[in-house]
Design a protein around this motif. Structure first.
Motif, mmCIF file in Angstrom:
data_model
loop_
_atom_site.group_PDB
_atom_site.id
_atom_site.type_symbol
_atom_site.label_atom_id
_atom_site.label_comp_id
_atom_site.label_asym_id
_atom_site.label_seq_id
_atom_site.Cartn_x
_atom_site.Cartn_y
_atom_site.Cartn_z
ATOM 1 N N GLY A 50 0.810 -1.213 0.000
ATOM 2 C CA GLY A 50 0.000 0.000 0.000
ATOM 3 C C GLY A 50 0.838 1.255 0.000
ATOM 4 O O GLY A 50 1.953 1.294 -0.516
ATOM 5 N N THR A 51 0.312 2.280 0.615
ATOM 6 C CA THR A 51 0.982 3.572 0.682
ATOM 7 C C THR A 51 2.027 3.581 1.787
ATOM 8 O O THR A 51 1.768 3.166 2.901
ATOM 9 C CB THR A 51 -0.048 4.690 0.935
ATOM 10 N N VAL A 52 3.206 4.068 1.450
ATOM 11 C CA VAL A 52 4.291 4.228 2.415
ATOM 12 C C VAL A 52 4.802 5.658 2.276
ATOM 13 O O VAL A 52 4.979 6.161 1.169
ATOM 14 C CB VAL A 52 5.459 3.247 2.150
ATOM 15 N N TYR A 53 5.032 6.289 3.410
ATOM 16 C CA TYR A 53 5.583 7.642 3.438
ATOM 17 C C TYR A 53 7.017 7.574 3.900
ATOM 18 O O TYR A 53 7.357 6.798 4.790
ATOM 19 C CB TYR A 53 4.788 8.535 4.403
ATOM 20 N N GLY A 54 7.851 8.415 3.333
ATOM 21 C CA GLY A 54 9.220 8.583 3.797
ATOM 22 C C GLY A 54 9.402 10.001 4.286
ATOM 23 O O GLY A 54 8.994 10.948 3.614
ATOM 24 N N PHE A 55 9.962 10.131 5.475
ATOM 25 C CA PHE A 55 10.253 11.437 6.067
ATOM 26 C C PHE A 55 11.762 11.542 6.216
ATOM 27 O O PHE A 55 12.381 10.758 6.936
ATOM 28 C CB PHE A 55 9.563 11.577 7.426
ATOM 29 N N PHE A 56 12.357 12.513 5.532
ATOM 30 C CA PHE A 56 13.807 12.656 5.454
ATOM 31 C C PHE A 56 14.226 14.018 5.998
ATOM 32 O O PHE A 56 13.712 15.040 5.538
ATOM 33 C CB PHE A 56 14.274 12.536 4.003
ATOM 34 N N ASN A 57 15.165 14.038 6.934
ATOM 35 C CA ASN A 57 15.743 15.272 7.443
ATOM 36 C C ASN A 57 17.194 15.298 6.981
ATOM 37 O O ASN A 57 17.990 14.459 7.380
ATOM 38 C CB ASN A 57 15.667 15.313 8.971
ATOM 39 N N ALA A 58 17.516 16.268 6.158
ATOM 40 C CA ALA A 58 18.864 16.362 5.595
ATOM 41 C C ALA A 58 19.648 17.462 6.297
ATOM 42 O O ALA A 58 19.620 18.626 5.892
ATOM 43 C CB ALA A 58 18.797 16.617 4.093
ATOM 44 N N ASP A 59 20.302 17.095 7.367
ATOM 45 C CA ASP A 59 21.200 17.998 8.097
ATOM 46 C C ASP A 59 20.546 19.311 8.510
ATOM 47 O O ASP A 59 21.207 20.348 8.562
ATOM 48 C CB ASP A 59 22.449 18.306 7.257
ATOM 49 N N GLU A 60 19.269 19.291 8.786
ATOM 50 C CA GLU A 60 18.504 20.486 9.166
ATOM 51 C C GLU A 60 18.521 21.566 8.091
ATOM 52 O O GLU A 60 18.185 22.713 8.349
ATOM 53 C CB GLU A 60 18.972 21.060 10.508
ATOM 54 N N ALA A 61 18.914 21.203 6.868
ATOM 55 C CA ALA A 61 18.889 22.147 5.754
ATOM 56 C C ALA A 61 17.516 22.149 5.071
ATOM 57 O O ALA A 61 17.061 23.182 4.584
ATOM 58 C CB ALA A 61 19.969 21.808 4.737
#
Length: 160
Positions: A50-61
């Motif tokens: 089904g649906t999958v979400y990805g949450f990415f934090n790139a060095d607080e940029a």
């Protein structure tokens, strides 16, 4: 809750799914932040159909929200100005067909689908309010999104 927090971990990726009426968050390898293909592969890698979400934090940029469904992939980049310093941001803008803003453009320059998590309870207008919060770091914004969508506790547990 608009707290600005101190972070020891400024670089992380978390996959989020809903199965059996429960939220499931999985910490992804940091290599998921090296490029868009790697991010998509990592998010789809949990075997969920089904649906999958990805949450990415790139060095607080900047942050990236990726929505993977059997029909395709949706993207929201919190600040397109990051294209000047980060490969992942540049690849997202390329896929979106969006021109890069000037590096000195005022305020955050979001790109992509503001309604990416509308089916989880945060409308495009609500997302814009999250993005417009002065001084909020990407982690704070992602946590606010998780709170408003109902999976903040699980998200915080795995992202540490």
């Amino acid at each position: 809750m608009w707290a600005v927090t101190e972070h020891k971990n400024h670089r992380y990726a978390v996959a989020v799914t809903r199965r059996d009426d429960r939220w499931h968050c999985t910490r992804l390898d940091r290599t998921a932040l090296t490029g868009l293909d790697e991010a998509i592969i990592a998010v789809r890698g949990d075997g969920t159909s089904g649906t999958v979400y990805g949450f990415f934090n790139a060095d607080e940029a900047f942050f990236l929200v990726l929505r993977s469904t059997p029909a395709g992939t949706g993207l929201l980049l919190s600040d397109a100005r990051a294209v000047h310093r980060h490969t992942l941001a540049a690849q997202v803008l390329d896929v979106l067909g969006t021109e890069a803003p000037d590096e000195d453009a005022p305020g955050p320059q979001p790109a992509g689908d503001l309604g990416i998590v509308a089916d989880l309870g945060l409308s495009a207008t609500g997302m814009q309010a999250v993005l417009d919060r002065p001084g909020a770091l990407p982690h704070d914004q992602l946590l606010t999104i998780a709170e408003r969508c109902g999976f903040a506790a699980e998200f915080e547990r795995v992202r540490r």
